[in-house]
Write a protein that holds these residues in place. Structure first.
Motif, PDB file in Angstrom:
ATOM      1  N   GLN A 110       0.827  -1.208   0.000  1.00 19.16           N
ATOM      2  CA  GLN A 110       0.000   0.000   0.000  1.00 19.16           C
ATOM      3  C   GLN A 110       0.864   1.261   0.000  1.00 19.16           C
ATOM      4  OE1 GLN A 110      -2.350  -0.803   3.561  1.00 19.16           O
ATOM      5  NE2 GLN A 110      -4.163  -1.221   2.312  1.00 19.16           N
ATOM      6  N   ASN A 111       2.068   1.147   0.513  1.00 20.08           N
ATOM      7  CA  ASN A 111       2.964   2.303   0.603  1.00 20.08           C
ATOM      8  C   ASN A 111       3.709   2.583  -0.702  1.00 20.08           C
ATOM      9  OD1 ASN A 111       2.370   2.820   3.357  1.00 20.08           O
ATOM     10  ND2 ASN A 111       3.769   1.170   3.972  1.00 20.08           N
ATOM     11  N   LEU A 112       3.556   1.708  -1.688  1.00 17.98           N
ATOM     12  CA  LEU A 112       4.133   1.967  -3.013  1.00 17.98           C
ATOM     13  C   LEU A 112       3.112   2.779  -3.807  1.00 17.98           C
ATOM     14  CD1 LEU A 112       5.789  -1.480  -3.873  1.00 17.98           C
ATOM     15  CD2 LEU A 112       6.967   0.681  -3.426  1.00 17.98           C
ATOM     16  N   LYS A 113       3.133   4.068  -3.625  1.00 23.36           N
ATOM     17  CA  LYS A 113       2.096   4.941  -4.172  1.00 23.36           C
ATOM     18  C   LYS A 113       2.076   5.002  -5.700  1.00 23.36           C
ATOM     19  CE  LYS A 113       0.883   6.025   0.000  1.00 23.36           C
ATOM     20  NZ  LYS A 113      -0.365   5.447   0.573  1.00 23.36           N
ATOM     21  N   ASN A 114       3.205   4.681  -6.338  1.00 20.87           N
ATOM     22  CA  ASN A 114       3.289   4.755  -7.801  1.00 20.87           C
ATOM     23  C   ASN A 114       3.091   3.406  -8.485  1.00 20.87           C
ATOM     24  OD1 ASN A 114       3.949   7.588  -7.880  1.00 20.87           O
ATOM     25  ND2 ASN A 114       6.003   7.042  -7.173  1.00 20.87           N
ATOM     26  N   LEU A 115       2.799   2.379  -7.699  1.00 21.36           N
ATOM     27  CA  LEU A 115       2.653   1.041  -8.263  1.00 21.36           C
ATOM     28  C   LEU A 115       1.405   0.958  -9.149  1.00 21.36           C
ATOM     29  CD1 LEU A 115       3.902  -1.816  -8.228  1.00 21.36           C
ATOM     30  CD2 LEU A 115       2.327  -2.379  -6.363  1.00 21.36           C
ATOM     31  N   LYS A 116       1.617   0.623 -10.428  1.00 22.44           N
ATOM     32  CA  LYS A 116       0.518   0.530 -11.384  1.00 22.44           C
ATOM     33  C   LYS A 116       0.234  -0.910 -11.822  1.00 22.44           C
ATOM     34  CE  LYS A 116      -0.011   4.956 -11.431  1.00 22.44           C
ATOM     35  NZ  LYS A 116      -1.171   5.532 -10.689  1.00 22.44           N
ATOM     36  N   SER A 117       1.269  -1.745 -11.835  1.00 28.61           N
ATOM     37  CA  SER A 117       1.102  -3.114 -12.323  1.00 28.61           C
ATOM     38  C   SER A 117       1.699  -4.105 -11.324  1.00 28.61           C
ATOM     39  CB  SER A 117       1.782  -3.271 -13.690  1.00 28.61           C
ATOM     40  OG  SER A 117       1.603  -4.572 -14.193  1.00 28.61           O
ATOM     41  N   LEU A 118       0.888  -5.087 -10.905  1.00 27.45           N
ATOM     42  CA  LEU A 118       1.308  -6.108  -9.950  1.00 27.45           C
ATOM     43  C   LEU A 118       0.971  -7.482 -10.508  1.00 27.45           C
ATOM     44  CD1 LEU A 118       2.298  -7.002  -7.105  1.00 27.45           C
ATOM     45  CD2 LEU A 118      -0.076  -6.704  -6.323  1.00 27.45           C
ATOM     46  N   ASP A 119       1.940  -8.388 -10.464  1.00 24.90           N
ATOM     47  CA  ASP A 119       1.725  -9.739 -10.979  1.00 24.90           C
ATOM     48  C   ASP A 119       1.918 -10.746  -9.848  1.00 24.90           C
ATOM     49  OD1 ASP A 119       1.547 -12.085 -12.422  1.00 24.90           O
ATOM     50  OD2 ASP A 119       2.635 -11.297 -14.133  1.00 24.90           O
ATOM     51  N   LEU A 120       0.857 -11.498  -9.538  1.00 21.40           N
ATOM     52  CA  LEU A 120       0.891 -12.533  -8.506  1.00 21.40           C
ATOM     53  C   LEU A 120       0.501 -13.885  -9.083  1.00 21.40           C
ATOM     54  CD1 LEU A 120      -0.870 -10.513  -5.644  1.00 21.40           C
ATOM     55  CD2 LEU A 120       1.578 -11.037  -5.809  1.00 21.40           C
ATOM     56  N   PHE A 121       0.605 -14.018 -10.378  1.00 20.84           N
ATOM     57  CA  PHE A 121       0.226 -15.249 -11.061  1.00 20.84           C
ATOM     58  C   PHE A 121       0.989 -16.446 -10.490  1.00 20.84           C
ATOM     59  CE2 PHE A 121       0.525 -18.209 -14.729  1.00 20.84           C
ATOM     60  CZ  PHE A 121      -0.828 -18.427 -14.919  1.00 20.84           C
ATOM     61  N   ASN A 122       0.323 -17.562 -10.339  1.00 15.80           N
ATOM     62  CA  ASN A 122       0.925 -18.791  -9.802  1.00 15.80           C
ATOM     63  C   ASN A 122       1.353 -18.672  -8.340  1.00 15.80           C
ATOM     64  OD1 ASN A 122       0.571 -20.534 -11.927  1.00 15.80           O
ATOM     65  ND2 ASN A 122       2.634 -20.277 -12.765  1.00 15.80           N
ATOM     66  N   CYS A 123       0.773 -17.710  -7.630  1.00 14.00           N
ATOM     67  CA  CYS A 123       0.938 -17.643  -6.181  1.00 14.00           C
ATOM     68  C   CYS A 123      -0.345 -18.197  -5.545  1.00 14.00           C
ATOM     69  CB  CYS A 123       1.158 -16.204  -5.713  1.00 14.00           C
ATOM     70  SG  CYS A 123       2.742 -15.499  -6.204  1.00 14.00           S
ATOM     71  N   GLU A 124      -0.221 -18.736  -4.352  1.00 11.67           N
ATOM     72  CA  GLU A 124      -1.377 -19.345  -3.694  1.00 11.67           C
ATOM     73  C   GLU A 124      -2.495 -18.343  -3.440  1.00 11.67           C
ATOM     74  OE1 GLU A 124      -2.342 -21.910   0.370  1.00 11.67           O
ATOM     75  OE2 GLU A 124      -0.288 -21.855  -0.419  1.00 11.67           O
ATOM     76  N   ILE A 125      -2.150 -17.079  -3.314  1.00  8.99           N
ATOM     77  CA  ILE A 125      -3.139 -16.039  -3.032  1.00  8.99           C
ATOM     78  C   ILE A 125      -4.200 -15.952  -4.128  1.00  8.99           C
ATOM     79  CG2 ILE A 125      -1.779 -14.208  -4.141  1.00  8.99           C
ATOM     80  CD1 ILE A 125      -2.783 -12.281  -2.009  1.00  8.99           C
TER      81      ILE A 125
END
Length: 245
Positions: A110-125
């Motif tokens: 949440q503290n990465l204010k400029n984060l636009k793209s996140l990839d969690l593919f193949n994670c258990e979440i």
């Protein structure tokens, strides 16, 4: 190959401060920590550490200009608060294929204010119920999750984005070279056209000369014909005179 040695090789006679992109995929850490990377890499904008055996990011140095970070296929399970502390300007983060299990593991992002793209593919979440809705709610600054936005629109190609940025900075569009090519083709076309016209003019002059020569020959032939006719008439008159005598 150990990560420290790989980083040394990737420098290629440059100082760390001169490096903007660094790829050390498929090397190995000795204890699951980042090795060989220091605060001297202050100009680094892109870092890829895919499949290097990382367990923790605790030893990640301060990288204030880092925008893209590839960490897929490691064994990272959490403690991502280091990223906001050391890489505050991240816009792209790939954590696919890691040990991320719950929303609490990514809450620190949440503290990465400029984060636009996140990839969690193949994670258990990703197996959690309403996973995508939960991530977009938890991280409202994120536009693309696993390559798609909330309306399932695919993220634009990152390389194309970089090209567009370079185009804007340089002030010259990709068609600049095409325009130069067209100018060159135009010049070449002009030269070809001029050459063609010169040849046509020379040919016309040669045709005119041939025509003049033909006329001259015809005139000469006509003169000769008239002369022969007059000679024949003179001979006829002489014969008539002889007959009278």
């Amino acid at each position: 190959m150990e990560m420290k040695k790989r980083i040394s090789l990737e420098l290629r006679n440059r100082t760390p401060a001169e490096v903007e992109e660094l790829v050390v995929d498929n090397c190995r850490t000795s204890d699951g920590e980042v090795e060989g990377l220091t605060d001297d890499f202050k100009e680094l904008e892109f870092l890829s550490m895919v499949n290097v055996g990382l367990i923790s990011l605790a030893k990640l140095p301060s990288l204030p200009k880092l925008r893209k970070l590839e960490l897929s296929d490691n064994n990272i399970s959490g403690h991502l608060e280091t990223l906001s502390e050391k890489c505050p300007n991240l816009t792209y983060l790939n954590l696919s294929g890691n040990k991320i299990k719950g929303l609490n593991n990514v809450e620190a992002l949440q503290n990465l204010k400029n984060l636009k793209s996140l990839d969690l593919f193949n994670c258990e979440i990703t197996t959690l119920e309403e996973y995508r809705e939960s991530i977009f709610e938890l991280l409202p600054q994120v536009t693309y999750l696993d390559g798609f936005d909330q309306e399932d629109n695919e993220a634009p190609d990152s390389e194309a984005d970089d090209d567009d940025e370079d185009e804007g900075e340089d002030g010259v569009g990709p068609t600049g070279d095409d325009d130069e090519d067209e100018d060159e083709e135009g010049e070449e076309g002009g030269e070809v056209g001029l050459s063609y016209l010169m040849k046509e003019r020379i040919q016309d002059e040669e045709d005119d000369d041939d025509y003049a020569e033909e006329e001259e020959e015809e005139e000469k032939a006509g003169v000769k014909g008239e002369k022969r006719k007059r000679d024949a008439e003179d001979e006829g008159e002489e014969e008539d005179d002889d007959d009278d005598d």
